[in-house]
Design a protein around this motif. Structure first.
Motif, PDB file in Angstrom:
ATOM      1  N   MET A 110       0.796  -1.032   0.049  1.00 27.57           N
ATOM      2  CA  MET A 110      -0.022  -0.095   0.072  1.00 27.57           C
ATOM      3  C   MET A 110       0.833   1.276   0.155  1.00 27.57           C
ATOM      4  SD  MET A 110      -2.868   0.058  -0.213  1.00 27.57           S
ATOM      5  CE  MET A 110      -4.267   1.201  -0.548  1.00 27.57           C
ATOM      6  N   GLN A 111       1.932   1.162   0.677  1.00 26.37           N
ATOM      7  CA  GLN A 111       2.848   2.382   0.666  1.00 26.37           C
ATOM      8  C   GLN A 111       3.585   2.549  -0.540  1.00 26.37           C
ATOM      9  OE1 GLN A 111       3.127  -0.252   2.779  1.00 26.37           O
ATOM     10  NE2 GLN A 111       2.483   0.515   4.841  1.00 26.37           N
ATOM     11  N   ASP A 112       4.045   1.527  -1.217  1.00 22.33           N
ATOM     12  CA  ASP A 112       4.472   1.797  -2.585  1.00 22.33           C
ATOM     13  C   ASP A 112       3.369   2.216  -3.614  1.00 22.33           C
ATOM     14  OD1 ASP A 112       7.055   0.981  -1.742  1.00 22.33           O
ATOM     15  OD2 ASP A 112       6.902  -1.105  -2.481  1.00 22.33           O
ATOM     16  N   PHE A 113       2.282   1.604  -3.306  1.00 24.17           N
ATOM     17  CA  PHE A 113       1.158   1.987  -4.596  1.00 24.17           C
ATOM     18  C   PHE A 113       0.847   3.635  -4.194  1.00 24.17           C
ATOM     19  CE2 PHE A 113      -3.681   1.881  -4.960  1.00 24.17           C
ATOM     20  CZ  PHE A 113      -3.506   1.781  -6.394  1.00 24.17           C
ATOM     21  N   THR A 114       0.842   3.981  -2.926  1.00 22.67           N
ATOM     22  CA  THR A 114       0.595   5.617  -2.640  1.00 22.67           C
ATOM     23  C   THR A 114       1.640   6.399  -3.021  1.00 22.67           C
ATOM     24  OG1 THR A 114      -0.941   4.692  -0.662  1.00 22.67           O
ATOM     25  CG2 THR A 114      -0.139   7.089  -0.878  1.00 22.67           C
ATOM     26  N   LYS A 115       2.793   5.950  -2.975  1.00 22.22           N
ATOM     27  CA  LYS A 115       4.013   6.779  -3.319  1.00 22.22           C
ATOM     28  C   LYS A 115       4.002   6.954  -5.067  1.00 22.22           C
ATOM     29  CE  LYS A 115       7.291   5.442   0.137  1.00 22.22           C
ATOM     30  NZ  LYS A 115       8.453   4.725   0.688  1.00 22.22           N
ATOM     31  N   ARG A 116       3.755   5.729  -5.632  1.00 24.36           N
ATOM     32  CA  ARG A 116       3.737   5.876  -7.030  1.00 24.36           C
ATOM     33  C   ARG A 116       2.605   6.846  -7.558  1.00 24.36           C
ATOM     34  NH1 ARG A 116       0.449   2.657 -10.234  1.00 24.36           N
ATOM     35  NH2 ARG A 116       0.339   0.766  -8.667  1.00 24.36           N
ATOM     36  N   ILE A 117       1.419   6.907  -6.868  1.00 26.85           N
ATOM     37  CA  ILE A 117       0.303   7.652  -7.313  1.00 26.85           C
ATOM     38  C   ILE A 117       0.891   9.318  -7.129  1.00 26.85           C
ATOM     39  CG2 ILE A 117      -1.889   8.411  -6.620  1.00 26.85           C
ATOM     40  CD1 ILE A 117      -2.364   5.472  -5.577  1.00 26.85           C
ATOM     41  N   LEU A 118       1.102   9.486  -5.785  1.00 24.44           N
ATOM     42  CA  LEU A 118       1.987  10.597  -5.541  1.00 24.44           C
ATOM     43  C   LEU A 118       2.861  11.217  -6.536  1.00 24.44           C
ATOM     44  CD1 LEU A 118       1.484  10.842  -1.573  1.00 24.44           C
ATOM     45  CD2 LEU A 118       0.119  11.894  -3.090  1.00 24.44           C
ATOM     46  N   LEU A 159      -5.538   7.404  -2.907  1.00 21.17           N
ATOM     47  CA  LEU A 159      -5.001   9.062  -2.837  1.00 21.17           C
ATOM     48  C   LEU A 159      -5.963   9.847  -1.714  1.00 21.17           C
ATOM     49  CD1 LEU A 159      -3.718  11.411  -4.261  1.00 21.17           C
ATOM     50  CD2 LEU A 159      -5.504  11.416  -5.573  1.00 21.17           C
ATOM     51  N   LEU A 160      -7.083   9.371  -1.776  1.00 22.75           N
ATOM     52  CA  LEU A 160      -8.100  10.144  -0.763  1.00 22.75           C
ATOM     53  C   LEU A 160      -7.895   9.661   0.831  1.00 22.75           C
ATOM     54  CD1 LEU A 160     -11.613  10.248  -2.555  1.00 22.75           C
ATOM     55  CD2 LEU A 160      -9.887  11.976  -2.284  1.00 22.75           C
ATOM     56  N   ASN A 161      -7.337   8.440   0.686  1.00 18.98           N
ATOM     57  CA  ASN A 161      -6.873   8.012   2.247  1.00 18.98           C
ATOM     58  C   ASN A 161      -6.020   8.654   2.681  1.00 18.98           C
ATOM     59  OD1 ASN A 161      -8.880   6.208   3.241  1.00 18.98           O
ATOM     60  ND2 ASN A 161      -8.196   4.640   1.681  1.00 18.98           N
ATOM     61  N   THR A 162      -4.860   9.149   1.867  1.00 18.06           N
ATOM     62  CA  THR A 162      -3.560   9.796   1.878  1.00 18.06           C
ATOM     63  C   THR A 162      -3.598  11.352   2.319  1.00 18.06           C
ATOM     64  OG1 THR A 162      -2.357   8.231   0.632  1.00 18.06           O
ATOM     65  CG2 THR A 162      -1.274  10.233   1.121  1.00 18.06           C
ATOM     66  N   ILE A 163      -4.528  11.947   1.366  1.00 19.76           N
ATOM     67  CA  ILE A 163      -4.513  13.518   1.408  1.00 19.76           C
ATOM     68  C   ILE A 163      -5.884  14.094   2.051  1.00 19.76           C
ATOM     69  CG2 ILE A 163      -3.484  13.311  -0.722  1.00 19.76           C
ATOM     70  CD1 ILE A 163      -6.071  14.801  -1.979  1.00 19.76           C
ATOM     71  N   TRP A 179      -3.903  22.037  -6.222  1.00 18.41           N
ATOM     72  CA  TRP A 179      -2.568  22.176  -5.871  1.00 18.41           C
ATOM     73  C   TRP A 179      -2.622  23.406  -4.894  1.00 18.41           C
ATOM     74  CZ3 TRP A 179       1.490  19.091  -4.795  1.00 18.41           C
ATOM     75  CH2 TRP A 179       2.690  19.815  -4.606  1.00 18.41           C
ATOM     76  N   ASN A 180      -2.347  23.158  -3.600  1.00 16.02           N
ATOM     77  CA  ASN A 180      -2.140  24.439  -2.873  1.00 16.02           C
ATOM     78  C   ASN A 180      -0.843  23.970  -1.827  1.00 16.02           C
ATOM     79  OD1 ASN A 180      -2.203  26.871  -1.188  1.00 16.02           O
ATOM     80  ND2 ASN A 180      -4.191  26.411  -0.584  1.00 16.02           N
ATOM     81  N   TYR A 181       0.165  24.042  -2.408  1.00  9.93           N
ATOM     82  CA  TYR A 181       1.571  23.644  -1.607  1.00  9.93           C
ATOM     83  C   TYR A 181       1.039  22.153  -0.938  1.00  9.93           C
ATOM     84  CZ  TYR A 181       2.567  28.142  -1.842  1.00  9.93           C
ATOM     85  OH  TYR A 181       2.934  29.771  -2.427  1.00  9.93           O
ATOM     86  N   GLY A 182       0.599  21.247  -1.688  1.00 13.52           N
ATOM     87  CA  GLY A 182       0.188  19.824  -1.601  1.00 13.52           C
ATOM     88  C   GLY A 182      -1.122  19.644  -2.099  1.00 13.52           C
ATOM     89  N   TRP A 183      -1.458  18.568  -2.384  1.00 15.90           N
ATOM     90  CA  TRP A 183      -2.826  18.057  -2.868  1.00 15.90           C
ATOM     91  C   TRP A 183      -3.745  18.123  -1.952  1.00 15.90           C
ATOM     92  CZ3 TRP A 183      -3.293  18.678  -7.846  1.00 15.90           C
ATOM     93  CH2 TRP A 183      -2.102  18.319  -8.788  1.00 15.90           C
ATOM     94  N   LYS A 184      -4.776  18.963  -2.296  1.00 12.99           N
ATOM     95  CA  LYS A 184      -6.265  18.970  -1.521  1.00 12.99           C
ATOM     96  C   LYS A 184      -7.432  18.638  -2.070  1.00 12.99           C
ATOM     97  CE  LYS A 184      -3.720  21.635   1.510  1.00 12.99           C
ATOM     98  NZ  LYS A 184      -2.504  21.147   1.539  1.00 12.99           N
ATOM     99  N   LEU A 185      -8.224  18.207  -1.629  1.00 11.17           N
ATOM    100  CA  LEU A 185      -9.607  17.791  -2.043  1.00 11.17           C
ATOM    101  C   LEU A 185     -10.470  19.181  -2.256  1.00 11.17           C
ATOM    102  CD1 LEU A 185     -11.414  15.471  -2.902  1.00 11.17           C
ATOM    103  CD2 LEU A 185     -11.951  15.188  -0.599  1.00 11.17           C
ATOM    104  N   CYS A 186     -10.815  19.058  -3.575  1.00 17.15           N
ATOM    105  CA  CYS A 186     -11.955  20.401  -3.593  1.00 17.15           C
ATOM    106  C   CYS A 186     -13.131  20.195  -2.992  1.00 17.15           C
ATOM    107  CB  CYS A 186     -12.085  20.714  -4.990  1.00 17.15           C
ATOM    108  SG  CYS A 186     -10.552  21.317  -5.838  1.00 17.15           S
ATOM    109  N   ASN A 187     -13.699  21.377  -2.353  1.00 20.74           N
ATOM    110  CA  ASN A 187     -15.136  21.305  -1.339  1.00 20.74           C
ATOM    111  C   ASN A 187     -16.119  21.235  -2.525  1.00 20.74           C
ATOM    112  OD1 ASN A 187     -13.639  21.301   0.908  1.00 20.74           O
ATOM    113  ND2 ASN A 187     -13.957  23.484   0.895  1.00 20.74           N
TER     114      ASN A 187
END
Length: 154
Positions: free
Chosen positions: A86-94, A121-125, A146-154
């Motif tokens: 899961m860690q490698d998967f998440t790193k790859r996505i990011l 991705l959502l679990n991470t950010i 993108w706002n100094y990192g990935w953020k979920l839009c409202n």
């Protein structure tokens, strides 16, 4: 059914300007992306980091075999598993998202990927409860900024 849903997304977003479209190399993702952008002049790029979770040598196996490696989805390890952690998967996505951001500092970018990628991705950010993230549907839309990192839009 998914093709009809992606055509619907194409209709909804036909006036939305996109600077580019990035897509997983998997056939169904490419088909969805081309259906959404249709004949618009939007460059399409394949990004291998947007691929779905790699199940290694049990890729395409029965659900019973997949249940054996379910702890991987919770970030745990499983003996003799040769696919993604899961860690490698998440790193790859990011990494994939960071590559896309470096190439496109401004404007809207369409990314077509898979429910597992979006879930990880959502679990991470996000601060959303896991129970609200687990059921990502095909052809759903998730908006990030993108706002100094990935953020979920409202």
């Amino acid at each position: 059914r998914d093709l009809r849903m992606s055509r619907g997304l194409g209709d909804v977003y036909k006036r939305q300007p996109f600077n580019a479209c990035y897509v997983s190399p998997m056939h169904r993702a490419i088909e969805t992306a081309t259906t959404i952008i249709q004949d618009r002049d939007i460059p399409l790029f394949i990004n291998n980091n947007l691929k779905e979770f790699n199940f290694g040598s049990i890729e395409g196996d029965s659900e019973d075999k997949l249940k054996d490696i379910y702890p991987i989805m919770q970030g745990l390890t499983v003996d003799n598993f040769d696919g993604d952690t899961m860690q490698d998967f998440t790193k790859r996505i990011l990494k994939g998202l960071d590559e896309i951001h470096k190439e496109n500092k401004d404007g809207n970018i369409l990314i077509v990927t898979h429910s597992g990628v979006i879930t990880a991705l959502l679990n991470t950010i996000s601060n959303l409860p896991r129970k609200d993230i687990v059921h990502i549907k095909n052809c759903s839309v998730t908006q990030l900024e993108w706002n100094y990192g990935w953020k979920l839009c409202n």
